[in-house]
Design a protein around this motif. Structure first.
Motif, PDB file in Angstrom:
ATOM      1  N   SER A   1       4.102  -6.219   8.572  1.00 15.07           N
ATOM      2  CA  SER A   1       4.222  -5.783   7.185  1.00 15.07           C
ATOM      3  C   SER A   1       4.784  -4.361   7.108  1.00 15.07           C
ATOM      4  CB  SER A   1       2.858  -5.849   6.502  1.00 15.07           C
ATOM      5  OG  SER A   1       2.918  -5.295   5.226  1.00 15.07           O
ATOM      6  N   LEU A   2       4.305  -3.468   7.978  1.00 14.15           N
ATOM      7  CA  LEU A   2       4.830  -2.102   8.014  1.00 14.15           C
ATOM      8  C   LEU A   2       6.304  -2.105   8.397  1.00 14.15           C
ATOM      9  CD1 LEU A   2       4.489   0.991   7.963  1.00 14.15           C
ATOM     10  CD2 LEU A   2       3.846   0.840  10.370  1.00 14.15           C
ATOM     11  N   ILE A   3       6.654  -2.874   9.399  1.00 15.34           N
ATOM     12  CA  ILE A   3       8.048  -2.938   9.841  1.00 15.34           C
ATOM     13  C   ILE A   3       8.936  -3.480   8.718  1.00 15.34           C
ATOM     14  CG2 ILE A   3       9.625  -4.108  11.436  1.00 15.34           C
ATOM     15  CD1 ILE A   3       7.372  -3.901  13.539  1.00 15.34           C
ATOM     16  N   ARG A   4       8.459  -4.508   8.017  1.00 15.76           N
ATOM     17  CA  ARG A   4       9.219  -5.075   6.907  1.00 15.76           C
ATOM     18  C   ARG A   4       9.434  -4.063   5.787  1.00 15.76           C
ATOM     19  NH1 ARG A   4       6.453  -9.599   7.329  1.00 15.76           N
ATOM     20  NH2 ARG A   4       4.993  -8.981   5.718  1.00 15.76           N
ATOM     21  N   SER A   5       8.387  -3.312   5.456  1.00 16.86           N
ATOM     22  CA  SER A   5       8.527  -2.334   4.380  1.00 16.86           C
ATOM     23  C   SER A   5       9.479  -1.208   4.782  1.00 16.86           C
ATOM     24  CB  SER A   5       7.175  -1.774   3.965  1.00 16.86           C
ATOM     25  OG  SER A   5       6.605  -1.005   4.989  1.00 16.86           O
ATOM     26  N   GLN A   6       9.437  -0.785   6.051  1.00 13.84           N
ATOM     27  CA  GLN A   6      10.353   0.259   6.509  1.00 13.84           C
ATOM     28  C   GLN A   6      11.801  -0.263   6.538  1.00 13.84           C
ATOM     29  OE1 GLN A   6       8.916   2.906   6.068  1.00 13.84           O
ATOM     30  NE2 GLN A   6       8.154   3.811   7.947  1.00 13.84           N
TER      31      GLN A   6
ATOM     32  N   VAL B   1      13.034   9.921   4.095  1.00 14.14           N
ATOM     33  CA  VAL B   1      11.935  10.507   4.863  1.00 14.14           C
ATOM     34  C   VAL B   1      10.653  10.525   4.036  1.00 14.14           C
ATOM     35  CG1 VAL B   1      11.113  12.680   5.883  1.00 14.14           C
ATOM     36  CG2 VAL B   1      13.397  11.847   6.397  1.00 14.14           C
ATOM     37  N   ARG B   2      10.748  10.892   2.769  1.00 17.68           N
ATOM     38  CA  ARG B   2       9.549  10.919   1.918  1.00 17.68           C
ATOM     39  C   ARG B   2       8.979   9.517   1.730  1.00 17.68           C
ATOM     40  NH1 ARG B   2      10.472  13.806  -3.451  1.00 17.68           N
ATOM     41  NH2 ARG B   2       8.234  13.446  -3.582  1.00 17.68           N
ATOM     42  N   SER B   3       9.832   8.554   1.485  1.00 20.68           N
ATOM     43  CA  SER B   3       9.355   7.186   1.258  1.00 20.68           C
ATOM     44  C   SER B   3       8.812   6.566   2.542  1.00 20.68           C
ATOM     45  CB  SER B   3      10.487   6.325   0.700  1.00 20.68           C
ATOM     46  OG  SER B   3      10.911   6.847  -0.536  1.00 20.68           O
ATOM     47  N   ALA B   4       9.452   6.823   3.669  1.00 22.03           N
ATOM     48  CA  ALA B   4       8.955   6.298   4.945  1.00 22.03           C
ATOM     49  C   ALA B   4       7.600   6.916   5.282  1.00 22.03           C
ATOM     50  CB  ALA B   4       9.956   6.577   6.064  1.00 22.03           C
ATOM     51  N   GLY B   5       7.448   8.196   5.004  1.00 18.65           N
ATOM     52  CA  GLY B   5       6.156   8.844   5.222  1.00 18.65           C
ATOM     53  C   GLY B   5       5.070   8.253   4.334  1.00 18.65           C
ATOM     54  N   ARG B   6       5.427   7.941   3.092  1.00 19.99           N
ATOM     55  CA  ARG B   6       4.460   7.314   2.187  1.00 19.99           C
ATOM     56  C   ARG B   6       4.057   5.932   2.698  1.00 19.99           C
ATOM     57  NH1 ARG B   6       6.827   8.171  -2.583  1.00 19.99           N
ATOM     58  NH2 ARG B   6       8.190   6.391  -2.315  1.00 19.99           N
ATOM     59  N   ASN B   7       5.026   5.154   3.195  1.00 18.22           N
ATOM     60  CA  ASN B   7       4.705   3.841   3.773  1.00 18.22           C
ATOM     61  C   ASN B   7       3.749   3.984   4.953  1.00 18.22           C
ATOM     62  OD1 ASN B   7       6.291   2.433   1.971  1.00 18.22           O
ATOM     63  ND2 ASN B   7       8.002   2.184   3.385  1.00 18.22           N
ATOM     64  N   GLU B   8       4.011   4.957   5.813  1.00 16.25           N
ATOM     65  CA  GLU B   8       3.174   5.140   6.991  1.00 16.25           C
ATOM     66  C   GLU B   8       1.783   5.638   6.619  1.00 16.25           C
ATOM     67  OE1 GLU B   8       5.411   7.611   9.623  1.00 16.25           O
ATOM     68  OE2 GLU B   8       6.890   6.039  10.006  1.00 16.25           O
ATOM     69  N   ARG B   9       1.687   6.508   5.589  1.00 12.64           N
ATOM     70  CA  ARG B   9       0.363   6.961   5.139  1.00 12.64           C
ATOM     71  C   ARG B   9      -0.443   5.801   4.569  1.00 12.64           C
ATOM     72  NH1 ARG B   9       3.284  11.260   3.521  1.00 12.64           N
ATOM     73  NH2 ARG B   9       3.462  10.512   1.379  1.00 12.64           N
TER      74      ARG B   9
ATOM     75  N   ARG C   1      13.029  -2.676   4.626  1.00 11.61           N
ATOM     76  CA  ARG C   1      13.447  -2.804   3.227  1.00 11.61           C
ATOM     77  C   ARG C   1      13.870  -1.450   2.670  1.00 11.61           C
ATOM     78  NH1 ARG C   1       8.800  -3.862   0.753  1.00 11.61           N
ATOM     79  NH2 ARG C   1       8.682  -5.825   1.877  1.00 11.61           N
ATOM     80  N   LEU C   2      13.085  -0.417   2.970  1.00 11.07           N
ATOM     81  CA  LEU C   2      13.418   0.933   2.515  1.00 11.07           C
ATOM     82  C   LEU C   2      14.751   1.390   3.097  1.00 11.07           C
ATOM     83  CD1 LEU C   2      12.691   3.639   1.163  1.00 11.07           C
ATOM     84  CD2 LEU C   2      11.490   4.220   3.276  1.00 11.07           C
ATOM     85  N   ALA C   3      14.953   1.165   4.385  1.00  8.48           N
ATOM     86  CA  ALA C   3      16.206   1.578   5.031  1.00  8.48           C
ATOM     87  C   ALA C   3      17.400   0.860   4.414  1.00  8.48           C
ATOM     88  CB  ALA C   3      16.142   1.307   6.530  1.00  8.48           C
ATOM     89  N   LEU C   4      17.260  -0.425   4.141  1.00  6.50           N
ATOM     90  CA  LEU C   4      18.372  -1.178   3.550  1.00  6.50           C
ATOM     91  C   LEU C   4      18.670  -0.719   2.121  1.00  6.50           C
ATOM     92  CD1 LEU C   4      17.612  -4.774   4.877  1.00  6.50           C
ATOM     93  CD2 LEU C   4      19.397  -3.182   5.648  1.00  6.50           C
TER      94      LEU C   4
END
Length: 128
Positions: A47-52, A111-119, A54-57
């Motif tokens: 799920s984390l990988i999918r969200s990251q 970077v901000r959105s990826a950090g939010r996903n990881e938090r 999706r964000l990158a795309l």
């Protein structure tokens, strides 16, 4: 006290107020699931990988749309080629100076959105 008795310190009992203990059911923490490489742990990591991804795309797609949009704008409106600002043609300014803020903006957004996903993922893992 009389002078014959030695000075014996008084005993003092120190206690903390009772707090309501957290009722703990038969929970199985996410961190343990991931450590044991169970299907549930793999589901959380996927799920984390999918969200990251999706964000990158989304960020890359938006960047490409704007990046491709500038030459298309110049092709659709050829009169812009004749406009100059301080003897510098506007297309050069758009391509030379307009791209760098776009790259920095996309990088900051990512970077901000990826950090939010990881938090969010870390909060899920830490939540026993």
């Amino acid at each position: 006290m009389t002078p014959d008795e030695p000075d014996v310190p008084r005993r003092v009992r120190v206690t903390a107020p009772r707090t309501a203990a957290r009722v703990r059911g038969a929970s199985f923490p996410v961190a343990r699931e991931m450590a044991e490489q169970s299907e549930v742990g793999q589901l959380f990591v996927a799920s984390l990988i999918r969200s990251q991804l999706r964000l990158a795309l989304v960020v890359a797609g938006g960047f490409l749309v704007i990046l491709i949009g500038i030459p298309v704008l110049l092709a659709v409106f050829p009169d812009i080629n004749a406009v100059t600002i301080l003897t510098v043609p506007v297309p050069w300014l758009l391509l030379g100076l307009g791209i760098y803020p776009l790259v920095i903006g996309c990088a900051v957004l990512y970077v901000r959105s990826a950090g939010r996903n990881e938090r969010r993922f870390q909060d899920l893992v830490d939540d026993d």
